[in-house]
Design an enzyme around this catalytic site. Structure first.
Site, PDB file in Angstrom:
ATOM      1  CD  GLU A  84      -2.330  12.517   5.221  1.00  0.00           C
ATOM      2  OE1 GLU A  84      -1.176  12.042   5.089  1.00  0.00           O
ATOM      3  OE2 GLU A  84      -3.221  11.314   4.551  1.00  0.00           O
ATOM      4  CG  HIS A 114       1.102   9.459   0.455  1.00  0.00           C
ATOM      5  ND1 HIS A 114       2.441  10.262   0.652  1.00  0.00           N
ATOM      6  CD2 HIS A 114       0.931   8.885   1.787  1.00  0.00           C
ATOM      7  CE1 HIS A 114       2.979  10.192   1.492  1.00  0.00           C
ATOM      8  NE2 HIS A 114       2.117   9.345   2.397  1.00  0.00           N
ATOM      9  CG  HIS A 141      -3.354  10.982   9.044  1.00  0.00           C
ATOM     10  ND1 HIS A 141      -2.427  11.442   9.654  1.00  0.00           N
ATOM     11  CD2 HIS A 141      -2.899  10.336   7.957  1.00  0.00           C
ATOM     12  CE1 HIS A 141      -1.338  11.417   8.911  1.00  0.00           C
ATOM     13  NE2 HIS A 141      -1.624  10.498   7.907  1.00  0.00           N
ATOM     14  CG  ASP A 162      -2.760   7.696   1.213  1.00  0.00           C
ATOM     15  OD1 ASP A 162      -3.088   8.667   0.609  1.00  0.00           O
ATOM     16  OD2 ASP A 162      -2.194   7.419   2.370  1.00  0.00           O
ATOM     17  CD  GLU A 189      -5.621   8.509   3.344  1.00  0.00           C
ATOM     18  OE1 GLU A 189      -4.515   9.190   4.105  1.00  0.00           O
ATOM     19  OE2 GLU A 189      -6.032   7.413   3.687  1.00  0.00           O
TER      20      GLU A 189
END
Length: 382
Positions: free
Chosen positions: A236, A186, A286, A184, A210
């Site tokens: 997400e 993020h 998610h 991730d 991700e």
């Protein structure tokens, strides 16, 4: 049957639960929350219920969704869509209980018998990931996810990239080639650094990278996709099928990650999943949230042919003081084995929330994500 009453409960670690009650005594549960903005979403839920939904027939879910979304001149965004999501989950829970069957049976029936899950390892600033990964694999998980980095400057040093590479290399060495590892970014990484990181991590064959860039920079994804063979995942922080249109049309995303508590609930995510299927895109919802959100995810996973893997938050680093299973009368509904979880078979969302425990835990939840700063004092992406 009409909707007669509701309760909202802020509960630790950072969740908001909605209890929706009908005139014949059926209760539906939803989880409408934006992490760190529980009170804001709470107000939006109250507004939708008090000004529209109370007194209505809970069976007309699609009409209610359209009214809550299109009935306001200003629409979309994380707050409104999360409020709608939690209400939508509760309405489907009521409808499934009314018909005495799981929600997925009302959505066309199962496309699978169980759902693969992954387990988080490491924290916000990832450390000790190799040992944690080894431990989770020993517990039976076959897929893991970890943060790639802590905060990064827009153009950072070679050592920062090397540190991320070393962490993933250590995890790969610890768990071997048969375990999938999602990484991730993020949204912490600028497009310049995302290209470098993707190239550096590719030899360790991550399952996906991700949110390599923030959703406001999704226009950079086609270029990034041209620089790597690693599947790209995002979504997400995208809240409706309209938000996903561009990435589908660009052909740059391999896995979408809508959140059942942010992206309009079961009704909307089922439509997003079908859109993704038409573009040969997989879905991995998610869900670093609570048991109601996870149960809602599994209802869509059950009947979405392109559902790949499911996030779940058991033992995640955010879950201090309370965890996913604590709020369930029967926690065995989410028993993980061989890297999978069986689909809930009970009516509605398939879970039985312990209302007395929820009431006991309820109070003001003052969770907010940390604000990180670079060495020069400027704000960094968390």
């Amino acid at each position: 049957m009409i909707i007669t009453d509701y309760d909202l409960y802020e509960v630790p670690p950072r969740w908001l639960f909605l209890r929706l009650e009908t005139s014949d005594g059926i209760v539906g549960w939803g989880e409408p929350v934006v992490e760190g903005r529980a009170r804001t979403v709470r107000t939006a839920v109250e507004e939708l219920l008090d000004t529209y939904l109370l007194g209505k027939d809970p069976m007309r879910i699609e009409d209610h969704w359209q009214t809550m979304y299109r009935g306001g001149f200003y629409r979309g965004g994380p707050i409104l869509m999360s409020a709608i999501a939690g209400i939508d989950q509760a309405l489907w829970d009521i409808k499934g209980k009314h018909h005495d069957m799981p929600v997925y049976e009302l959505l066309g029936g199962k496309a699978r018998d169980r759902m693969r899950v992954y387990q988080w390892v490491g924290g916000d600033r990832p450390e000790g990931v190799a040992d944690a990964a080894r431990e989770k694999v020993e517990e039976g998980f076959t897929a893991l996810k970890m943060n790639a980095t802590a905060e990064l400057r827009r153009v950072d040093s070679p050592s920062a990239v090397q540190a991320a590479e070393d962490r993933l290399a250590a995890v790969r060495d610890a768990v071997g080639e048969k375990i999938d590892i999602g990484v991730d970014f993020h949204g912490r990484v600028s497009k310049s650094m995302a290209k470098k990181l993707a190239a550096a991590l590719e030899p360790y064959d991550p399952m996906f990278i991700e949110e390599p860039v923030l959703p406001e920079h999704n226009d950079a994804l086609p270029e990034l996709a041209s620089h790597t063979t690693t599947p790209i995942a995002t979504g997400e922080r995208m809240f409706s099928r309209w938000d996903f249109k561009e990435v589908f049309e660009d052909g740059c995303v391999d896995i979408i990650q809508p959140d059942l508590s942010h992206a309009g609930g079961i009704t909307e995510v089922k439509k997003i999943a079908s859109m993704a299927e038409a573009y040969d895109v997989a879905m991995a919802p998610h869900c670093p949230l609570g048991p109601i959100a996870l149960a809602a995810c599994l209802q869509v996973d059950a009947c979405a042919p392109n559902a790949l893997i499911q996030e779940q938050s058991l033992d995640i680093h955010y879950n201090e003081t309370s965890d996913v299973l604590d709020y369930l009368k029967d926690p065995t509904v989410f028993q993980y084995h061989d890297g999978y979880v069986d689909l809930p078979e009970g009516p509605g969302l398939g879970i039985d929330i312990d209302h007395s425990y929820v009431r006991m835990q309820a109070g003001e939840v003052n969770w907010h994500n940390p604000v990180w700063r670079h060495d020069d004092g400027s704000v960094a992406e968390w």
